[in-house]
Design a protein around this motif. Structure first.
Motif, mmCIF file in Angstrom:
data_model
loop_
_atom_site.group_PDB
_atom_site.id
_atom_site.type_symbol
_atom_site.label_atom_id
_atom_site.label_comp_id
_atom_site.label_asym_id
_atom_site.label_seq_id
_atom_site.Cartn_x
_atom_site.Cartn_y
_atom_site.Cartn_z
ATOM 1 N N ILE A 187 -14.367 28.484 -2.334
ATOM 2 C CA ILE A 187 -15.177 27.268 -2.263
ATOM 3 C C ILE A 187 -14.280 26.035 -2.360
ATOM 4 O O ILE A 187 -14.433 25.077 -1.589
ATOM 5 C CB ILE A 187 -16.255 27.270 -3.373
ATOM 6 N N THR A 192 -13.943 23.332 0.591
ATOM 7 C CA THR A 192 -14.364 21.959 0.311
ATOM 8 C C THR A 192 -13.308 20.953 0.728
ATOM 9 O O THR A 192 -13.632 19.854 1.194
ATOM 10 C CB THR A 192 -14.705 21.814 -1.185
ATOM 11 N N HIS A 197 -24.533 24.503 -1.597
ATOM 12 C CA HIS A 197 -23.858 24.543 -2.904
ATOM 13 C C HIS A 197 -24.877 24.337 -4.024
ATOM 14 O O HIS A 197 -24.875 25.062 -5.020
ATOM 15 C CB HIS A 197 -22.776 23.475 -2.996
ATOM 16 N N THR A 232 -26.154 27.371 -6.659
ATOM 17 C CA THR A 232 -25.957 27.144 -8.094
ATOM 18 C C THR A 232 -27.277 27.323 -8.827
ATOM 19 O O THR A 232 -27.336 27.979 -9.873
ATOM 20 C CB THR A 232 -25.377 25.742 -8.347
ATOM 21 N N ALA A 254 -19.968 21.300 -4.752
ATOM 22 C CA ALA A 254 -19.062 22.450 -4.623
ATOM 23 C C ALA A 254 -18.317 22.701 -5.934
ATOM 24 O O ALA A 254 -18.154 23.850 -6.351
ATOM 25 C CB ALA A 254 -18.074 22.220 -3.483
ATOM 26 N N ALA A 305 -20.711 24.326 -8.307
ATOM 27 C CA ALA A 305 -20.953 25.718 -7.918
ATOM 28 C C ALA A 305 -19.752 26.594 -8.257
ATOM 29 O O ALA A 305 -19.920 27.687 -8.820
ATOM 30 C CB ALA A 305 -21.267 25.801 -6.428
#
Length: 174
Positions: A37, A41, A75, A79, A123, A126
């Motif tokens: 991630i 990102t 994201h 989460t 992000a 998460a």
């Protein structure tokens, strides 16, 4: 103008390689997801600064801005789903119609700089949430409204594919 909704069930990416973006869910573990991630990102700000950020490559494909707004929301949604799985026994996730959200939230009209900032923040949150999962929580379950079931571990892999695939979409369409 709305895009025709994607009706594919993408859960197969948990166990197989995606022929488009190359993500191989069978080779990814939850422990790798936070780094995936983070790496993904890092690629979004450049895409959200493009001159053609609002331009769709064709009538059936989102613009880079729309993809970025979607990834931001993925994201957030994943989460939320992880938190629900950790708090409840086998929760049924509220339905999320990503295509309806794109229209209702006017992804195409959002500010690209704000989307980039919000995507990075979502992000980070998460990645931290998935990094914090303990070994004894990996087999906790949850279900999507279409009946697809996940463990915390498989949700992580399923989730990781989405931003990877969409960054590939945006780069590939260029």
């Amino acid at each position: 103008m709305p895009i025709e909704p994607d009706t594919k069930n993408w859960t197969w990416v948990i166990e197989s390689a995606c022929p488009d973006c190359g993500f191989d869910g069978s080779a990814v573990t939850i422990r790798e997801v936070p780094d995936l991630i983070d790496a993904n990102t890092a690629g979004w700000p450049e895409q959200l600064r493009r001159d053609d950020v609002r331009q769709r490559p064709d009538d059936a494909t989102w613009s880079p801005l729309e993809y970025g707004a979607h990834v931001r929301d993925v994201h957030r949604k994943m989460t939320e789903r992880l938190e629900l799985m950790l708090a409840e026994d086998d929760p049924l996730f509220p339905n999320w119609d990503q295509d309806a959200t794109a229209v209702a939230d006017r992804y195409d009209e959002q500010d690209p700089a704000t989307v980039a900032e919000d995507l990075q923040a979502a992000a980070r949150r998460a990645a931290q949430a998935f990094a914090g999962v303990r070994d004894d929580q990996l087999d906790r379950t949850g279900r999507r409204s279409d009946g697809s079931g996940f463990t915390v571990a498989t949700l992580a892999v399923y989730y990781a594919h989405d931003p990877v695939h969409h960054l590939w979409d945006v780069r590939h369409a260029r």
